[in-house]
Design a protein around this motif. Structure first.
Motif, PDB file in Angstrom:
ATOM      1  N   PRO A  42       0.869  -1.303  -0.120  1.00 25.94           N
ATOM      2  CA  PRO A  42       0.101   0.038  -0.023  1.00 25.94           C
ATOM      3  C   PRO A  42       0.885   1.438  -0.009  1.00 25.94           C
ATOM      4  CG  PRO A  42      -0.971  -1.718   1.507  1.00 25.94           C
ATOM      5  CD  PRO A  42       0.428  -2.078   1.116  1.00 25.94           C
ATOM      6  N   LEU A  43       0.248   2.321  -0.773  1.00 28.54           N
ATOM      7  CA  LEU A  43       1.198   3.457  -1.034  1.00 28.54           C
ATOM      8  C   LEU A  43       0.136   4.726  -0.545  1.00 28.54           C
ATOM      9  CD1 LEU A  43       2.536   2.776  -4.467  1.00 28.54           C
ATOM     10  CD2 LEU A  43       3.795   2.886  -2.449  1.00 28.54           C
ATOM     11  N   PRO A  44       0.927   6.117  -0.275  1.00 36.95           N
ATOM     12  CA  PRO A  44       0.329   6.935   0.332  1.00 36.95           C
ATOM     13  C   PRO A  44      -0.621   7.649  -0.762  1.00 36.95           C
ATOM     14  CG  PRO A  44       2.714   7.627  -0.067  1.00 36.95           C
ATOM     15  CD  PRO A  44       2.437   6.059  -0.287  1.00 36.95           C
ATOM     16  N   LYS A  45      -1.270   8.611  -0.211  1.00 39.06           N
ATOM     17  CA  LYS A  45      -2.414   9.238  -0.932  1.00 39.06           C
ATOM     18  C   LYS A  45      -2.340  10.745  -0.533  1.00 39.06           C
ATOM     19  CE  LYS A  45      -6.257   7.305  -2.362  1.00 39.06           C
ATOM     20  NZ  LYS A  45      -7.616   7.108  -2.189  1.00 39.06           N
ATOM     21  N   THR A  46      -2.187  11.655  -1.498  1.00 40.41           N
ATOM     22  CA  THR A  46      -2.465  13.117  -1.160  1.00 40.41           C
ATOM     23  C   THR A  46      -3.560  13.550  -0.422  1.00 40.41           C
ATOM     24  OG1 THR A  46      -3.216  13.739  -3.368  1.00 40.41           O
ATOM     25  CG2 THR A  46      -0.749  13.774  -2.951  1.00 40.41           C
ATOM     26  N   THR A  47      -3.792  14.475   0.581  1.00 38.45           N
ATOM     27  CA  THR A  47      -5.016  15.075   0.866  1.00 38.45           C
ATOM     28  C   THR A  47      -4.881  16.621   0.817  1.00 38.45           C
ATOM     29  OG1 THR A  47      -3.994  15.441   3.198  1.00 38.45           O
ATOM     30  CG2 THR A  47      -5.052  13.256   2.763  1.00 38.45           C
ATOM     31  N   THR A  48      -5.355  17.330   1.443  1.00 36.36           N
ATOM     32  CA  THR A  48      -5.223  18.906   0.877  1.00 36.36           C
ATOM     33  C   THR A  48      -4.961  19.648   2.312  1.00 36.36           C
ATOM     34  OG1 THR A  48      -7.059  18.645  -0.648  1.00 36.36           O
ATOM     35  CG2 THR A  48      -6.518  20.841   0.028  1.00 36.36           C
ATOM     36  N   PRO A  49      -3.897  20.387   2.401  1.00 35.96           N
ATOM     37  CA  PRO A  49      -2.821  20.337   1.369  1.00 35.96           C
ATOM     38  C   PRO A  49      -1.910  18.866   1.984  1.00 35.96           C
ATOM     39  CG  PRO A  49      -2.472  21.806   3.308  1.00 35.96           C
ATOM     40  CD  PRO A  49      -3.889  21.109   3.534  1.00 35.96           C
ATOM     41  N   SER A  50      -0.867  18.885   1.216  1.00 35.08           N
ATOM     42  CA  SER A  50      -0.098  17.834   1.221  1.00 35.08           C
ATOM     43  C   SER A  50       1.412  18.209   0.568  1.00 35.08           C
ATOM     44  CB  SER A  50      -0.471  16.391   1.092  1.00 35.08           C
ATOM     45  OG  SER A  50      -0.800  16.175  -0.422  1.00 35.08           O
ATOM     46  N   SER A  51       2.446  17.853   0.947  1.00 34.83           N
ATOM     47  CA  SER A  51       3.587  17.866   0.338  1.00 34.83           C
ATOM     48  C   SER A  51       4.969  16.783   0.661  1.00 34.83           C
ATOM     49  CB  SER A  51       4.421  19.603   0.562  1.00 34.83           C
ATOM     50  OG  SER A  51       4.508  19.476   2.070  1.00 34.83           O
ATOM     51  N   PHE A  52       5.790  16.687  -0.088  1.00 33.94           N
ATOM     52  CA  PHE A  52       6.757  15.795   0.167  1.00 33.94           C
ATOM     53  C   PHE A  52       8.313  16.775  -0.181  1.00 33.94           C
ATOM     54  CE2 PHE A  52       6.798  14.617  -4.061  1.00 33.94           C
ATOM     55  CZ  PHE A  52       8.283  14.394  -4.299  1.00 33.94           C
ATOM     56  N   GLN A  53       9.400  16.333   0.693  1.00 37.35           N
ATOM     57  CA  GLN A  53      10.743  16.867   0.474  1.00 37.35           C
ATOM     58  C   GLN A  53      11.719  15.860   0.701  1.00 37.35           C
ATOM     59  OE1 GLN A  53      11.724  20.204  -0.557  1.00 37.35           O
ATOM     60  NE2 GLN A  53      13.487  18.887  -0.916  1.00 37.35           N
ATOM     61  N   ALA A  54      12.430  15.420  -0.347  1.00 39.69           N
ATOM     62  CA  ALA A  54      13.327  14.415  -0.109  1.00 39.69           C
ATOM     63  C   ALA A  54      14.780  15.103  -0.575  1.00 39.69           C
ATOM     64  CB  ALA A  54      13.035  13.375  -0.895  1.00 39.69           C
ATOM     65  N   THR A  55      15.541  14.638   0.417  1.00 40.37           N
ATOM     66  CA  THR A  55      17.266  15.211   0.090  1.00 40.37           C
ATOM     67  C   THR A  55      17.923  14.195  -0.721  1.00 40.37           C
ATOM     68  OG1 THR A  55      16.961  16.674   2.025  1.00 40.37           O
ATOM     69  CG2 THR A  55      19.211  16.141   1.152  1.00 40.37           C
ATOM     70  N   VAL A  56      18.715  14.254  -1.762  1.00 36.71           N
ATOM     71  CA  VAL A  56      19.540  13.430  -2.443  1.00 36.71           C
ATOM     72  C   VAL A  56      20.922  13.710  -2.341  1.00 36.71           C
ATOM     73  CG1 VAL A  56      19.603  12.485  -4.634  1.00 36.71           C
ATOM     74  CG2 VAL A  56      17.377  13.247  -4.189  1.00 36.71           C
ATOM     75  N   PRO A  57      21.811  12.766  -2.084  1.00 36.31           N
ATOM     76  CA  PRO A  57      23.259  13.060  -2.122  1.00 36.31           C
ATOM     77  C   PRO A  57      23.653  13.278  -3.379  1.00 36.31           C
ATOM     78  CG  PRO A  57      22.761  10.736  -1.545  1.00 36.31           C
ATOM     79  CD  PRO A  57      21.421  11.521  -1.730  1.00 36.31           C
ATOM     80  N   ARG A  58      24.742  14.298  -3.538  1.00 35.97           N
ATOM     81  CA  ARG A  58      25.129  14.825  -5.131  1.00 35.97           C
ATOM     82  C   ARG A  58      25.903  13.552  -5.508  1.00 35.97           C
ATOM     83  NH1 ARG A  58      27.454  20.554  -6.764  1.00 35.97           N
ATOM     84  NH2 ARG A  58      28.153  20.169  -8.733  1.00 35.97           N
ATOM     85  N   SER A  59      25.784  13.361  -6.645  1.00 38.51           N
ATOM     86  CA  SER A  59      26.701  12.445  -7.528  1.00 38.51           C
ATOM     87  C   SER A  59      27.647  13.147  -8.139  1.00 38.51           C
ATOM     88  CB  SER A  59      25.692  11.707  -8.226  1.00 38.51           C
ATOM     89  OG  SER A  59      26.592  10.779  -9.130  1.00 38.51           O
ATOM     90  N   THR A  60      28.737  12.451  -8.396  1.00 38.92           N
ATOM     91  CA  THR A  60      29.615  13.175  -9.233  1.00 38.92           C
ATOM     92  C   THR A  60      29.502  13.036 -10.675  1.00 38.92           C
ATOM     93  OG1 THR A  60      31.165  11.349  -9.163  1.00 38.92           O
ATOM     94  CG2 THR A  60      31.698  13.136  -7.407  1.00 38.92           C
ATOM     95  N   ALA A  61      28.659  12.200 -11.095  1.00 38.82           N
ATOM     96  CA  ALA A  61      28.420  11.607 -12.352  1.00 38.82           C
ATOM     97  C   ALA A  61      27.506  12.999 -13.035  1.00 38.82           C
ATOM     98  CB  ALA A  61      27.713  10.435 -12.430  1.00 38.82           C
ATOM     99  N   GLN A  62      27.661  13.063 -14.439  1.00 43.27           N
ATOM    100  CA  GLN A  62      26.748  13.944 -15.058  1.00 43.27           C
ATOM    101  C   GLN A  62      25.411  13.185 -15.571  1.00 43.27           C
ATOM    102  OE1 GLN A  62      26.791  17.493 -16.079  1.00 43.27           O
ATOM    103  NE2 GLN A  62      27.966  17.588 -14.328  1.00 43.27           N
ATOM    104  N   GLY A  63      24.297  13.875 -15.599  1.00 43.05           N
ATOM    105  CA  GLY A  63      23.285  13.129 -16.218  1.00 43.05           C
ATOM    106  C   GLY A  63      22.281  12.382 -14.756  1.00 43.05           C
ATOM    107  N   TRP A  64      21.103  12.347 -15.087  1.00 47.53           N
ATOM    108  CA  TRP A  64      20.368  11.809 -13.985  1.00 47.53           C
ATOM    109  C   TRP A  64      19.084  11.353 -14.430  1.00 47.53           C
ATOM    110  CZ3 TRP A  64      16.021  14.925 -13.360  1.00 47.53           C
ATOM    111  CH2 TRP A  64      15.983  16.189 -13.921  1.00 47.53           C
ATOM    112  N   GLN A  65      18.362  10.614 -13.700  1.00 46.50           N
ATOM    113  CA  GLN A  65      16.983  10.287 -13.854  1.00 46.50           C
ATOM    114  C   GLN A  65      16.300  10.136 -12.435  1.00 46.50           C
ATOM    115  OE1 GLN A  65      16.812   6.260 -16.023  1.00 46.50           O
ATOM    116  NE2 GLN A  65      14.872   6.007 -14.856  1.00 46.50           N
TER     117      GLN A  65
END
Length: 920
Positions: free
Chosen positions: A393-416
């Motif tokens: 089971p996955l989460p569902k948005t309500t009003t209001p809702s948000s998310f924030q995720a921090t990503v470690p920076r990679s030295t590689a160029q290009g992303w997905q």
């Protein structure tokens, strides 16, 4: 085979199999139970009971004076074997497990060649396995090689030592022990070459050709080379040495020509490591191969070591009760994670991942990757949606809702950046769907918006100014963006000094993809954060499995897809995957659980297509495959491992054990048929998990839902299966109703006394769960004809002077299915036929009337299809001719084919003795 019986009991102590036979008490026999119990519908854990003498405290795990102190305990492996009628070469499928004879002039065949191998192995293995040959890829010493792969028999040869040519055929359903043969005619006299393939029950033949000869224009030759000849060749690139048993192998110079190598281990003593064959070749074994004459009857684990003693203390013993591996597997309750959760972390380019499968009171999504902080998700309703096959089971948005995720920076160029989502409807206003923070680029944010005007992708700089954007307004693309599960991906690609920013959404159910992009001047950069802010316009959007990869697109074209495709298949839980493919994938994903092999009874047909794989225990997922496909999952007796024989292996199978009631010692009592309703099911409903249902009801006939005496009344059953589409439940319901209304007596137990009938030992040793047993010439008080059963389990007694098997059986009849074009199994029955008038016990001319039709074939028009057998009132008659082309016809018959002859009244039903029945 002589008695006293040569039994051997071994414990794996300190990693070494140690014989403890001398400590096994002879006062009580060894008892082994395998497969389904008499009242069970599927095999359970195997079970072994015996007693060990423990007067010296040797088998007390906590006794420091025991030589096995610290070496035995919970789940110590144990195995039991008997001496077999012949030896065999046991091969482990490793590069240390082979038989080799040095290079010699007679082996340097350059012209016609004939290769033959008799083996017991997995003929449908998904791993390419080398059987016999002279082949070293690394040194360009390729000459000839016989191998198997995915149900193909393949002959490779080289003309130069560096090249590789091949011919192949699809193998038929082979018995576990079989011989295969490949011959190569290098110059067929027509300016080309021809390869022909055969199989037989043994190397002695007779040989049956497999398929058509394989040939091509241009004569060929075989490189002479200097590499040794090997059984289970170890140096063929991409090909593993065969695993299993090899009994004999031959290399002949010329088709049916001179034998230049003849490995035959059948008469060798156990433990032999080198010997000379009849062709003068000297063979030596790799350290991982062995010659053995042991036939293993049980492999399992000892979970406890209870000491027992008499009141005097002079007699001390340990009653061993060992179990097969499924007992231990069944103890574990931890479910395997969802297919997405299991698959995504395996991508080498993954740098951050949040499954979002957290519990319903969560406010943040944890990451399974070390060092990755949870994603803060205020306002989300966790565990709110369980409709995606590849996820918990996955989460569902309500009003209001948000998310924030921090990503470690990679030295590689290009992303997905990729995630799964379900947006119920298109927002009325432009609404943010996903935003990516970027470092090391003029682009600092990449955002996807959705509105009725289109899907907008835009890039902004550090000042918040738009530096590139594109609105994709294609109507079918917009229709696919909402109202279904999709995978949303933002990703980049570089071309010259420009960066292309892509957005892609892919329908998880249909696999259709839409791609849009924009471009700006500058570097691709690296992801440092992912976020989203949602209001009323994005209410009830489901989001999950947010993953970040440091890999660019596969190219810089307009339609270039993302660089990682790790979500593919796992997103819908591998819906549509066949049962055998699911078993293979699970075995590859869980190599530390238990070894698993499978037997594919028809490599030309796919096993059953399955629905999504939902989180469950490993054993439960394997059993789900068996339940859906309709085959049998059981424990091996020769290894701590599992094997699955698919449904097709049960169709029309060869007789594995042929017994004769009149033959002394072959069928001791009890032989007691049971006419009961234990397996009766005449009203069956099958439901596809998450889908529709279908019902099959037998409305007429002796076992129909009609009240007695016209039927037996309703016996209903309802079950849910993992099926891929709603077209499957109807055929499954019909098939299960067919199995549940088979009108034949059961023989719950068929006993064999091998000490009284030792000539049956080779057949019994070759038998396994699900195999076919027949008893000819039953006593006159039983129904006429051969008793035909499938053995689903047995209890085996191994004493010094006793060896018996009590087999738990079910009728084999319902598994005899139609084969198109077969003169016996390919005949459909009429929709109704009766005797026009009464017939005497000696009459050979029988008038019949079909209603409503179709009529029977007549001799004038279909003479080549005669004779055939019909059943009238329990008597089998052989129809040698038929006259008449209407519904009223006349048979000329031979009476009493099954030993029954009697008069029959007008109106008696006439039907084919073996009508064609459609398989599932």
């Amino acid at each position: 085979m002589t008695f006293p019986l040569d039994r051997r009991t071994e414990l794996q102590i300190g990693g070494t199999w140690t014989t403890v036979t001398g400590d096994v008490r002879e006062s009580e026999p060894i008892r082994i139970e395998r497969g389904a119990k008499s009242e069970s519908t599927k095999p359970g854990p195997s079970r072994l009971t015996l007693k060990l003498n423990n007067r010296a405290g040797k088998y007390s795990p906590r006794n420091p004076m025991s030589p096995y102190y610290g070496l035995i305990g919970r789940n110590t492996p144990i195995r039991v074997s008997v001496k077999g009628p012949e030896s065999y070469l046991q091969l482990a499928g490793s590069t240390a497990s082979y038989a080799r004879t040095p290079d010699a002039a007679p082996l340097r065949i350059t012209g016609d060649i004939d290769l033959r191998v008799e083996a017991t192995t997995d003929w449908t293995s998904s791993t390419s396995q080398a059987l016999l040959g002279r082949w070293n890829s690394a040194t360009n010493q390729r000459s000839y090689l016989l191998r198997i792969l995915d149900g193909f028999l393949i002959l490779n040869w080289s003309t130069t030592g560096a090249d590789s040519l091949f011919a192949q055929v699809v193998l038929p359903a082979l018995p576990r022990r079989a011989a295969v043969r490949a011959v190569l005619d290098v110059n067929n006299g027509s300016g080309g070459f021809t390869a022909t393939f055969y199989w037989a029950a043994s190397l002695a033949g007779p040989w049956t050709q497999i398929g058509d000869p394989v040939g091509a224009a241009g004569v060929t030759s075989i490189y002479a080379g200097t590499t040794p000849l090997e059984v289970a060749p170890i140096a063929a690139s991409g090909v593993a040495p065969v695993a299993g048993r090899v009994h004999r192998a031959e290399v002949r110079s010329g088709i049916g020509g001179t034998v230049v190598a003849a490995l035959d281990v059948r008469a060798l003593a156990e433990g032999t490591t080198t010997w000379a064959d009849s062709a003068g070749r000297t063979w030596a074994l790799g350290v991982g191969a062995r010659v053995s004459d042991r036939e293993y009857r049980f492999h399992g684990e000892v979970s406890s070591w209870p000491s027992r003693w008499d009141v005097s203390g002079a007699d001390v013993w340990v009653p061993i009760e060992a179990s097969g591996v499924t007992r231990r597997m069944g103890q574990g309750k931890k479910a395997l994670d969802s297919t997405l959760r299991r698959r995504i972390p395996s991508d080498p380019h993954l740098i951050a991942y949040w499954p979002m499968e957290d519990g319903d009171t969560a406010t943040a999504a944890y990451s399974p990757l070390p060092g990755i902080a949870p994603a803060q998700m205020p306002g989300f309703d966790f565990a709110a949606d369980d409709s995606l096959g590849g996820s918990s089971p996955l989460p569902k948005t309500t009003t209001p809702s948000s998310f924030q995720a921090t990503v470690p920076r990679s030295t590689a160029q290009g992303w997905q950046v990729e995630a799964v989502y379900y947006l119920p409807q298109m927002p009325t206003l432009q609404t943010e769907v996903l935003s990516v923070d970027v470092a090391g680029s003029v682009m600092r944010t990449a955002t996807v918006y959705a509105s009725p005007s289109g899907v907008r992708i835009e890039a902004r700089d550090s000042a918040g100014e738009v530096i590139a954007f594109f609105v994709y307004s294609n109507a079918p693309a917009l229709a696919d963006f909402t109202g279904k599960w999709n995978r949303l991906a933002l990703y980049t690609a570089a071309s010259g000094g420009s960066t292309y920013l892509y957005v892609s959404w892919r329908d998880i159910a249909t696999n259709s993809r839409w791609i849009s992009r924009t471009v700006f001047t500058g570097a691709q950069g690296a992801v440092v954060g992912v976020s989203g802010t949602y209001g009323q316009s994005a209410a009830d959007m489901v989001l999950g499995h947010l993953a970040v990869f440091d890999v660019p697109a596969t190219g810089a074209l307009t339609t270039s897809p993302p660089g990682s495709n790790i979500f593919a298949g796992a997103d819908d839980g591998f819906t549509g995957e066949t049962a055998l493919n699911r078993l293979a994938r699970l075995a590859a994903e869980e190599p530390d659980q238990v070894a698993l092999t499978w037997i594919d009874g028809d490599t030309t047909q796919l096993s059953e297509a399955m629905g999504p794989q939902r989180p469950d225990t490993y054993l439960a997922l394997l059993e789900e495959c068996a339940e859906t496909d309709g085959g049998i999952l059981y424990e091996r007796r020769d290894a701590t491992a599992l094997v699955y024989r698919d449904r097709a292996t049960l169709y029309n199978q060869r007789v594995a054990l042929a017994l004769d009631y009149r033959a002394r010692g072959e069928v001791p009592p009890p032989l007691e048929p049971v006419e009961d309703d234990q397996h009766l099911r005449n009203d069956v409903t099958v439901t596809r998990r998450g889908g529709s249902s279908a019902r099959a009801v037998l409305e007429t006939g002796a076992l129909s839902v009609l009240p007695p005496p016209d039927g037996v009344g309703p016996y209903d059953e309802s079950l849910t299966l993992s099926l891929a589409t709603d077209s499957q439940p109807p055929v499954h319901a019909q098939w299960r109703m067919h199995l549940g209304t088979w009108d034949e007596a059961r023989y719950p137990t068929i006993t064999v006394w091998l000490h009284a009938a030792p000539h049956l030992i080779p057949q019994v040793l070759a038998m396994d769960i699900g195999d076919r047993v027949q008893i000819a010439n039953p006593p006159p008080w039983l129904p006429p004809g051969t008793i035909d059963q499938h053995m689903h389990g047995y209890t085996e007694i191994l004493g010094l002077y006793e060896w018996s098997l009590a087999m738990n059986c079910v009728p084999a009849g319902p598994w005899t299915v139609g084969v198109v074009g077969d003169p016996v199994l390919g005949r459909p029955d009429t929709d109704g036929c009766t005797l026009t008038g009464g017939v005497t016990a000696s009459a050979t001319s029988v008038a019949v009337t079909s209603s409503p039709g179709p009529r029977w074939i007549d001799t004038a028009g279909f003479g080549s299809m005669f004779p055939f057998d019909v059943v009238v009132g329990g008597e089998v008659m052989r129809v040698t001719s038929c006259t008449g082309t209407g519904l009223a016809q006349t048979f000329t018959v031979t009476r009493s084919i099954n030993g029954i002859v009697k008069p029959h009244a007008a109106g008696a039903r006439v039907r084919l003795a073996r009508p064609m029945r459609a398989a599932l």
